[in-house]
Design a protein around this motif. Structure first.
Motif, PDB file in Angstrom:
ATOM      1  N   VAL A 151      50.877  53.912  54.088  1.00 54.42           N
ATOM      2  CA  VAL A 151      49.487  53.482  53.930  1.00 54.42           C
ATOM      3  C   VAL A 151      49.210  53.120  52.476  1.00 54.42           C
ATOM      4  O   VAL A 151      48.579  52.091  52.193  1.00 54.42           O
ATOM      5  CB  VAL A 151      48.509  54.574  54.421  1.00 54.42           C
ATOM      6  N   ILE A 152      49.703  53.918  51.554  1.00 57.15           N
ATOM      7  CA  ILE A 152      49.503  53.634  50.128  1.00 57.15           C
ATOM      8  C   ILE A 152      50.132  52.298  49.760  1.00 57.15           C
ATOM      9  O   ILE A 152      49.527  51.485  49.051  1.00 57.15           O
ATOM     10  CB  ILE A 152      50.073  54.782  49.260  1.00 57.15           C
TER      11      ILE A 152
ATOM     12  N   VAL B  34      47.305  44.977  49.916  1.00 60.15           N
ATOM     13  CA  VAL B  34      45.977  44.412  50.171  1.00 60.15           C
ATOM     14  C   VAL B  34      45.269  44.130  48.853  1.00 60.15           C
ATOM     15  O   VAL B  34      44.667  43.065  48.671  1.00 60.15           O
ATOM     16  CB  VAL B  34      45.129  45.360  51.059  1.00 60.15           C
ATOM     17  N   ILE B  35      45.367  45.040  47.917  1.00 61.55           N
ATOM     18  CA  ILE B  35      44.734  44.853  46.606  1.00 61.55           C
ATOM     19  C   ILE B  35      45.355  43.659  45.893  1.00 61.55           C
ATOM     20  O   ILE B  35      44.645  42.820  45.327  1.00 61.55           O
ATOM     21  CB  ILE B  35      44.850  46.138  45.756  1.00 61.55           C
ATOM     22  N   ASP B  36      46.684  43.562  45.931  1.00 62.30           N
ATOM     23  CA  ASP B  36      47.365  42.428  45.299  1.00 62.30           C
ATOM     24  C   ASP B  36      46.924  41.104  45.921  1.00 62.30           C
ATOM     25  O   ASP B  36      46.652  40.131  45.204  1.00 62.30           O
ATOM     26  CB  ASP B  36      48.891  42.573  45.419  1.00 62.30           C
ATOM     27  N   LEU B  37      46.868  41.064  47.252  1.00 68.62           N
ATOM     28  CA  LEU B  37      46.426  39.837  47.930  1.00 68.62           C
ATOM     29  C   LEU B  37      44.986  39.493  47.584  1.00 68.62           C
ATOM     30  O   LEU B  37      44.649  38.327  47.351  1.00 68.62           O
ATOM     31  CB  LEU B  37      46.575  39.988  49.450  1.00 68.62           C
TER      32      LEU B  37
END
Length: 109
Positions: free
Chosen positions: A92-93, A99-102
């Motif tokens: 999950v991490i 997701v943050i990078d995208l």
């Protein structure tokens, strides 16, 4: 979480039941069952009998924390479930990082 609560939680997981499933079978609220599982609530004898019957155990076996073969199996399964949970948390991490990078890539454009 107390020993009884841990045992009840493990029994629930072994059957693939959610807290909601067990709460319905015991005819209690989900928060009430959660408090039993976490050890917040002391459980009366009638409720213990109901739980033991639900999991098809004797009351003695439900309450027993002796080092029987079954108890050892429960402990081993708890360890395995803990390892699996830790692996899932790491996954999950990693997904959160992606997701943050995208998100950052999309907002740089």
């Amino acid at each position: 979480m107390n020993t009884l609560g841990k045992k009840i939680r493990l029994l629930r997981h072994q059957r693939g039941w959610s807290q909601e499933d067990v709460a319905k079978r015991l005819d209690i609220s989900i928060p009430a069952f959660s408090k039993i599982e976490t050890g917040i609530t002391d459980v009366n004898l009638s409720r213990l009998n109901q739980i033991a019957n639900l999991f098809e155990l004797s009351l003695v076996l439900l309450l027993s924390d002796a080092d029987s073969e079954e108890s050892k199996g429960v402990q081993e399964e708890m360890k395995e479930l803990g390892k699996r949970l830790q692996t899932r948390e790491l996954e999950v991490i990693e997904l959160q990082k992606k997701v943050i990078d995208l998100y950052e890539q999309l907002h740089k454009r």
